[in-house]
Scaffold this motif. Structure first.
Motif, PDB file in Angstrom:
ATOM      1  N   GLY A 167     -11.342  -8.014 -23.018  1.00 46.05           N
ATOM      2  CA  GLY A 167     -10.417  -7.690 -24.107  1.00 46.05           C
ATOM      3  C   GLY A 167     -10.547  -6.287 -24.644  1.00 46.05           C
ATOM      4  N   LEU A 168     -11.024  -5.363 -23.810  1.00 43.27           N
ATOM      5  CA  LEU A 168     -11.203  -3.980 -24.247  1.00 43.27           C
ATOM      6  C   LEU A 168      -9.938  -3.172 -23.955  1.00 43.27           C
ATOM      7  N   PRO A 169      -9.338  -2.539 -24.970  1.00 42.74           N
ATOM      8  CA  PRO A 169      -8.130  -1.723 -24.722  1.00 42.74           C
ATOM      9  C   PRO A 169      -8.427  -0.574 -23.746  1.00 42.74           C
ATOM     10  N   VAL A 170      -7.494  -0.351 -22.832  1.00 42.45           N
ATOM     11  CA  VAL A 170      -7.649   0.694 -21.822  1.00 42.45           C
ATOM     12  C   VAL A 170      -6.576   1.757 -22.040  1.00 42.45           C
ATOM     13  N   GLY A 229      -5.628   9.154 -19.542  1.00 41.79           N
ATOM     14  CA  GLY A 229      -5.507  10.553 -19.939  1.00 41.79           C
ATOM     15  C   GLY A 229      -5.654  11.445 -18.721  1.00 41.79           C
ATOM     16  N   ARG A 230      -5.467  12.731 -18.923  1.00 44.05           N
ATOM     17  CA  ARG A 230      -5.588  13.692 -17.816  1.00 44.05           C
ATOM     18  C   ARG A 230      -6.092  15.016 -18.375  1.00 44.05           C
ATOM     19  N   LEU A 231      -6.778  15.748 -17.521  1.00 44.41           N
ATOM     20  CA  LEU A 231      -7.247  17.078 -17.884  1.00 44.41           C
ATOM     21  C   LEU A 231      -6.234  18.103 -17.396  1.00 44.41           C
ATOM     22  N   LEU A 286     -11.318   4.895 -21.832  1.00 41.26           N
ATOM     23  CA  LEU A 286     -10.379   5.960 -21.466  1.00 41.26           C
ATOM     24  C   LEU A 286     -10.636   6.351 -20.025  1.00 41.26           C
ATOM     25  N   VAL A 287      -9.636   6.177 -19.172  1.00 40.26           N
ATOM     26  CA  VAL A 287      -9.737   6.528 -17.756  1.00 40.26           C
ATOM     27  C   VAL A 287      -8.993   7.839 -17.549  1.00 40.26           C
ATOM     28  N   PHE A 289      -3.825  12.731 -23.781  1.00 42.79           N
ATOM     29  CA  PHE A 289      -3.689  11.275 -23.746  1.00 42.79           C
ATOM     30  C   PHE A 289      -2.283  10.899 -23.275  1.00 42.79           C
ATOM     31  N   ASP A 290      -2.191   9.864 -22.442  1.00 42.10           N
ATOM     32  CA  ASP A 290      -0.877   9.363 -22.052  1.00 42.10           C
ATOM     33  C   ASP A 290      -0.164   8.712 -23.237  1.00 42.10           C
ATOM     34  N   ASP A 291      -0.942   8.070 -24.115  1.00 39.22           N
ATOM     35  CA  ASP A 291      -0.360   7.397 -25.289  1.00 39.22           C
ATOM     36  C   ASP A 291      -1.183   7.779 -26.530  1.00 39.22           C
TER      37      ASP A 291
END
Length: 335
Positions: free
Chosen positions: A208-211, A214-216, A189-190, A317-319
């Motif tokens: 292969g790690l899902p990325v 998100g934002r505060l 999570l970036v 979270f964006d998604d």
């Protein structure tokens, strides 16, 4: 602890001098990560980060728990309680405990859902699994601790800070070599804007790690209340400048800023100084929620707590749907 400047400069003399120690430490931590952990009776979701210091773990833990609650789950938090005098395991009561007892993060977590504080992760995990009604654990930090099996692990990274010079502590901010950490995680999570994490995102893609992004988001109510007021902002977190920047981004201009080390325990003398400066310059005092819960005590500390406003933030979270889908998939697979 304040991060040294050479952590963001791979070619600095200090970083080069400490690289052999970092390599040895990295080899030990990498080996430690491979140790088998113990499985507790309910699934464990772990929110960690690849670097020393903060990166938004606590807001992410709260947001992750809230998403799983929407799916019908009942969470309990597990946290180490850095800076507290109790070893645990124990359930945190925000109406009774203070930061000097259990640390700052446990108090923030306990305001949302039941929270167990324990310096020993295994003891805390076993205790958390027995909390009445809970059907999953959310660990705030502890990714690099192998004592418990984690069913869904998320590495959190600040987009504006990244992994600095990419070296392992003490030469740099990494807790362990990056790629082995990414391979053990289930998601990255970036948080926020910036390009400092682009190299980590690329590495995550390669393994292969899902990325996720998100934002505060700060409290709109408090932003409105503080806008237009001259403020004195102070913070003792991993990245105080990030807090000061958040204020500026939302139209709150700090006339004065004071940065302290992460988990800083404020003294009466510091409280007196902050109060006097704010009074002299006619400024509104403002700090983070984590700092606010550490303003416990009497005299000047009580006065500072009474005079200080906070700017609460939450992780968005964006998604969220895809993040929740992946979390539920991993948790169900663990049952």
């Amino acid at each position: 602890m304040r991060a040294p400047g050479f952590w963001w400069d791979r070619n600095s003399l200090a970083a080069k001098a400490l690289q052999p120690i970092g390599a040895a430490y990295g080899a030990l931590t990498r080996q430690r990560l491979q140790k088998p952990g113990r499985k507790v009776d309910i699934p464990i979701v772990c929110i960690g980060n690849p670097t020393v210091g903060g990166g938004g773990k606590t807001p992410t833990a709260i947001a992750t728990a809230a998403l799983l609650v929407q799916a019908g789950a009942r969470p309990v938090f597990l946290t180490r309680g850095y800076g507290g005098r109790h070893a645990g395991p124990m359930r945190v009561d925000p109406a009774y405990h203070r930061a000097r007892d259990v640390g700052d993060e446990p108090l923030l977590l306990a305001r949302a859902y039941p929270t167990i504080m324990s310096r020993k992760r295994l003891d805390g995990g076993l205790h958390a699994a027995r909390v009445a009604g809970a059907d999953f654990v959310v660990m705030d930090d502890g990714f690099q601790n192998p004592s418990l099996v984690k069913d869904f692990s998320v590495l959190v990274l600040d987009a504006g800070r990244g992994i600095g010079n990419g070296l392992v502590f003490p030469a740099g901010p990494l807790r362990s070599p990056l790629i082995p950490q990414l391979r053990l995680a289930h998601a990255l999570l970036v948080i926020g804007d910036g390009s400092a994490a682009d190299n980590v995102i690329a590495a995550a893609d390669r393994v292969g790690l899902p990325v996720f992004r998100g934002r505060l988001e700060p409290s709109a109510e408090m932003v409105e209340e503080l806008q237009g007021k001259p403020v004195l902002a102070f913070a003792g977190i991993a990245d105080p400048e990030k807090f000061f920047g958040t204020l500026r981004q939302h139209g709150i201009e700090p006339r004065v800023t004071h940065a302290f080390g992460d988990h800083h325990r404020f003294t009466k003398a510091e409280a007196e100084k902050l109060l006097a400066e704010a009074k002299e310059k006619k400024l509104t005092l403002v700090t983070t929620q984590k700092d606010f819960v550490r303003l416990d005590g009497d005299g000047p500390l009580a006065a500072l707590r009474k005079a200080t406003a906070t700017l609460p933030v939450r992780l968005v979270f964006d998604d969220p749907e895809e993040f929740l889908r992946l979390a539920v998939e991993k948790i169900k697979r663990a049952d």
